[in-house]
Design a protein around this motif. Structure first.
Motif, PDB file in Angstrom:
ATOM      1  N   SER A 159      60.379   1.415  40.837  1.00  0.00           N
ATOM      2  CA  SER A 159      59.016   0.877  40.852  1.00  0.00           C
ATOM      3  C   SER A 159      58.025   1.983  41.198  1.00  0.00           C
ATOM      4  O   SER A 159      58.408   3.053  41.669  1.00  0.00           O
ATOM      5  CB  SER A 159      58.890  -0.254  41.876  1.00  0.00           C
ATOM      6  N   HIS A 160      56.762   1.710  40.976  1.00  0.00           N
ATOM      7  CA  HIS A 160      55.720   2.621  41.454  1.00  0.00           C
ATOM      8  C   HIS A 160      55.504   2.384  42.941  1.00  0.00           C
ATOM      9  O   HIS A 160      55.960   1.388  43.506  1.00  0.00           O
ATOM     10  CB  HIS A 160      54.431   2.419  40.664  1.00  0.00           C
ATOM     11  N   THR A 161      54.809   3.303  43.584  1.00  0.00           N
ATOM     12  CA  THR A 161      54.583   3.196  45.023  1.00  0.00           C
ATOM     13  C   THR A 161      53.678   2.011  45.334  1.00  0.00           C
ATOM     14  O   THR A 161      52.664   1.790  44.675  1.00  0.00           O
ATOM     15  CB  THR A 161      53.943   4.482  45.561  1.00  0.00           C
ATOM     16  N   MET A 162      54.078   1.239  46.359  1.00  0.00           N
ATOM     17  CA  MET A 162      53.275   0.126  46.850  1.00  0.00           C
ATOM     18  C   MET A 162      52.763   0.471  48.246  1.00  0.00           C
ATOM     19  O   MET A 162      53.416   1.218  48.977  1.00  0.00           O
ATOM     20  CB  MET A 162      54.116  -1.146  46.908  1.00  0.00           C
ATOM     21  N   SER A 163      51.621  -0.055  48.613  1.00  0.00           N
ATOM     22  CA  SER A 163      51.066   0.155  49.951  1.00  0.00           C
ATOM     23  C   SER A 163      51.283  -1.111  50.766  1.00  0.00           C
ATOM     24  O   SER A 163      50.788  -2.174  50.417  1.00  0.00           O
ATOM     25  CB  SER A 163      49.573   0.487  49.875  1.00  0.00           C
ATOM     26  N   ILE A 164      52.040  -0.982  51.842  1.00  0.00           N
ATOM     27  CA  ILE A 164      52.396  -2.122  52.675  1.00  0.00           C
ATOM     28  C   ILE A 164      51.722  -1.979  54.040  1.00  0.00           C
ATOM     29  O   ILE A 164      51.756  -0.903  54.652  1.00  0.00           O
ATOM     30  CB  ILE A 164      53.927  -2.224  52.865  1.00  0.00           C
ATOM     31  N   ARG A 165      51.104  -3.048  54.506  1.00  0.00           N
ATOM     32  CA  ARG A 165      50.452  -3.019  55.809  1.00  0.00           C
ATOM     33  C   ARG A 165      51.440  -3.478  56.882  1.00  0.00           C
ATOM     34  O   ARG A 165      51.967  -4.584  56.828  1.00  0.00           O
ATOM     35  CB  ARG A 165      49.216  -3.911  55.841  1.00  0.00           C
ATOM     36  N   ARG A 166      51.717  -2.614  57.834  1.00  0.00           N
ATOM     37  CA  ARG A 166      52.653  -2.932  58.909  1.00  0.00           C
ATOM     38  C   ARG A 166      52.002  -3.896  59.889  1.00  0.00           C
ATOM     39  O   ARG A 166      50.896  -3.672  60.365  1.00  0.00           O
ATOM     40  CB  ARG A 166      53.066  -1.640  59.619  1.00  0.00           C
ATOM     41  N   SER A 168      52.830  -4.675  62.971  1.00  0.00           N
ATOM     42  CA  SER A 168      52.791  -4.282  64.380  1.00  0.00           C
ATOM     43  C   SER A 168      51.527  -3.506  64.743  1.00  0.00           C
ATOM     44  O   SER A 168      50.954  -3.695  65.809  1.00  0.00           O
ATOM     45  CB  SER A 168      54.028  -3.441  64.724  1.00  0.00           C
ATOM     46  N   ASN A 169      51.070  -2.608  63.849  1.00  0.00           N
ATOM     47  CA  ASN A 169      49.907  -1.782  64.185  1.00  0.00           C
ATOM     48  C   ASN A 169      48.873  -1.696  63.060  1.00  0.00           C
ATOM     49  O   ASN A 169      47.965  -0.877  63.107  1.00  0.00           O
ATOM     50  CB  ASN A 169      50.354  -0.376  64.582  1.00  0.00           C
ATOM     51  N   ASN A 170      49.044  -2.524  62.010  1.00  0.00           N
ATOM     52  CA  ASN A 170      48.093  -2.571  60.898  1.00  0.00           C
ATOM     53  C   ASN A 170      48.076  -1.288  60.070  1.00  0.00           C
ATOM     54  O   ASN A 170      47.176  -1.063  59.270  1.00  0.00           O
ATOM     55  CB  ASN A 170      46.675  -2.863  61.406  1.00  0.00           C
ATOM     56  N   GLU A 171      49.072  -0.425  60.237  1.00  0.00           N
ATOM     57  CA  GLU A 171      49.132   0.843  59.518  1.00  0.00           C
ATOM     58  C   GLU A 171      49.585   0.609  58.080  1.00  0.00           C
ATOM     59  O   GLU A 171      50.464  -0.211  57.810  1.00  0.00           O
ATOM     60  CB  GLU A 171      50.107   1.793  60.220  1.00  0.00           C
ATOM     61  N   ILE A 172      48.969   1.335  57.133  1.00  0.00           N
ATOM     62  CA  ILE A 172      49.358   1.256  55.726  1.00  0.00           C
ATOM     63  C   ILE A 172      50.446   2.292  55.472  1.00  0.00           C
ATOM     64  O   ILE A 172      50.256   3.482  55.741  1.00  0.00           O
ATOM     65  CB  ILE A 172      48.166   1.524  54.792  1.00  0.00           C
TER      66      ILE A 172
END
Length: 459
Positions: A159-166, A168-172
């Motif tokens: 797949s292509h890269t996806m951006s996931i929001r964590r 625990s700390n809202n980090e992408i």
């Protein structure tokens, strides 16, 4: 007169196990086993960024090295996974047990005055990563276990890269999914996170049409969609490694594997685990469970197993889509020959057909409509979508297309399904998706029923 010795020949190298914080600077010769991404920090002394690497020497001893700010900027691009370096002018400190990634009492700090030099032709003296591969069809007992696993496989899709929001700390953070297969003719999805997604993951995407071999060390086995793998901070991912297992796998794939039908590892009863995680025989419900719980899957997808018969397949539905051979995403026809993939941003002369269909299933308590995708639909229909398309194009009295669909009905299956709420025309509707399908093993089914009877008697 003998020629002068080169610096590499006269350099004195110290083993990692001999180092301690009370010595002066020592030169070490190490291979980079893993490399973390650059992270930011903020404390009472200010803000900055850092990254760390896992190093090993020819004795197999490992140590973590960390670089902050200027040193991180100086060495981040220079230190590459798998390469061997001479490192000097580093300092040692007692390792923080909460953050260390290797079994060593000390960790190394490199600053902007430290020296890092690639070893070049002498790299063979430092051992490569040692793997202990687990066949894909033997991953079931490791689901949700504490032990990490090593796997090797032929890349089927990327797949292509996806951006996931964590949460625990809202980090992408970046994520990329790949599907691999091995000689067991099973496939599994591996989620690559952080640097694994953006570095070697990008290389895998660029070479996906060549079916590369990938070897991975220290993966976590989870129960997402029945069974899945994911990288962690200390995982190692190697593309086309020069190891006997990779050569054997390549030989099998080129001679047999690429024309074989593959099954998702989570679609069989073997996906059970020793610690009681989900399998085709756990979380069993009747079809009435879905109809009697209209809000099921409202907060998050719920997973169940169900035994049922395929009772009807609509012959006039859109049963497949044209897919990119690299990423399996939908493609569009272009002017002239070929198909355009928006995901890969490229044109290809050909494409493949992949199932996306609905089937009605029936059981003692009722019936339900299930959505089925490619691999699961192949199990139900009994052939790939390309083959069914050829049957549909054959117009004769026997109507082989209709006959194939009829043959697929009233066959018993075990289904592993997810139930989630989807909004359609402004209203929420329950969607049941097939995540795994297996034929009924009547011996195993009998044991399951006897266990259920025993539980009822005990209660």
């Amino acid at each position: 007169m003998a020629p002068a010795a080169s610096p590499a020949m006269t350099r004195r190298v110290h083993p990692l196990k001999s180092l301690n914080p009370y010595q002066g600077s020592r030169t070490i010769k190490v291979r980079v086993m893993s490399k973390g991404r650059r992270r930011t920090y903020s404390n009472a002394r200010g803000e900055g960024f850092y990254f760390n690497v896992k190093l090993t020497d020819e004795d197999g001893t490992q140590i973590q090295a960390t670089m902050f700010n200027e040193a991180a900027r100086k060495f981040y691009d220079k230190l590459e996974m798998g390469k061997v370096y001479y490192i000097s002018r580093g300092t040692l400190k007692v390792a923080n047990k909460l953050f260390k990634i290797v079994q060593n009492d000390y960790e190394m700090i490199l600053n902007e005055n430290s020296e890092v030099e690639e070893a070049g032709n002498e790299a063979t003296f430092v051992p490569e990563t040692k793997f202990n591969f687990v066949p894909i069809d033997m991953l079931g007992p490791h689901v949700n276990g504490k032990e990490l696993v090593d796997v090797i496989g032929v890349v089927q899709s990327v797949s292509h890269t996806m951006s996931i929001r964590r949460k625990s700390n809202n980090e992408i953070i970046p994520k990329r999914d790949i599907t691999i297969a091995d000689e067991t003719k099973k496939t599994v999805v591996v989620s690559l996170w952080n640097e694994h997604a953006t570095t070697v993951g990008q290389k895998l995407l660029d070479t996906a049409d060549q079916s590369p071999i990938v070897a991975m060390k220290s993966l976590k086995v989870g129960d997402f969609q029945g069974l899945s793998l994911s990288t962690i901070r200390r995982s190692i991912v190697k593309l086309n490694p020069e190891i006997p297992e990779a050569k054997k796998l390549r030989s099998w794939f080129d001679s047999e594997g690429k024309s074989s039908s593959m099954d998702f590892v989570g679609s069989g009863a073997a996906a059970s685990s020793k610690n009681g995680s989900r399998s085709m025989y756990s979380d069993r419900v009747f079809l009435s469970h879905f109809n009697g719980n209209p809000s099921l899957g409202e907060d998050k997808a719920a997973f169940f197993s169900v035994r049922a018969y395929v009772s009807f397949i609509k012959p006039d539905q859109m049963m497949w889509y044209r897919a990119c051979k690299t990423c399996n995403k939908k493609v569009a026809e272009v002017v002239g020959p070929g198909y355009w993939c928006e995901e890969c941003q490229k044109n290809d002369e050909g494409c493949s057909l992949r199932y996306i269909m609905v089937v009605k299933v029936s059981g003692p308590s009722g019936e339900a409509w299930l959505s089925a995708f490619n691999k699961e639909a192949e199990h139900i229909i009994g052939c790939p979508a390309d083959e069914l398309n050829q049957l549909k194009s054959q117009e004769n009295e026997e109507n082989p297309y209709q006959l194939k669909l009829k043959q697929a009905t009233w066959a018993p299956h075990l289904f592993w399904v997810s139930v989630a709420q989807h909004e359609y025309m402004g209203k929420k509707r329950q969607k049941i998706t097939v995540r795994g399908v297996a034929p009924v093993d009547f011996a195993a089914e009998s044991r399951f029923l006897l266990e259920e009877i025993s539980k009822q008697k005990a209660s």
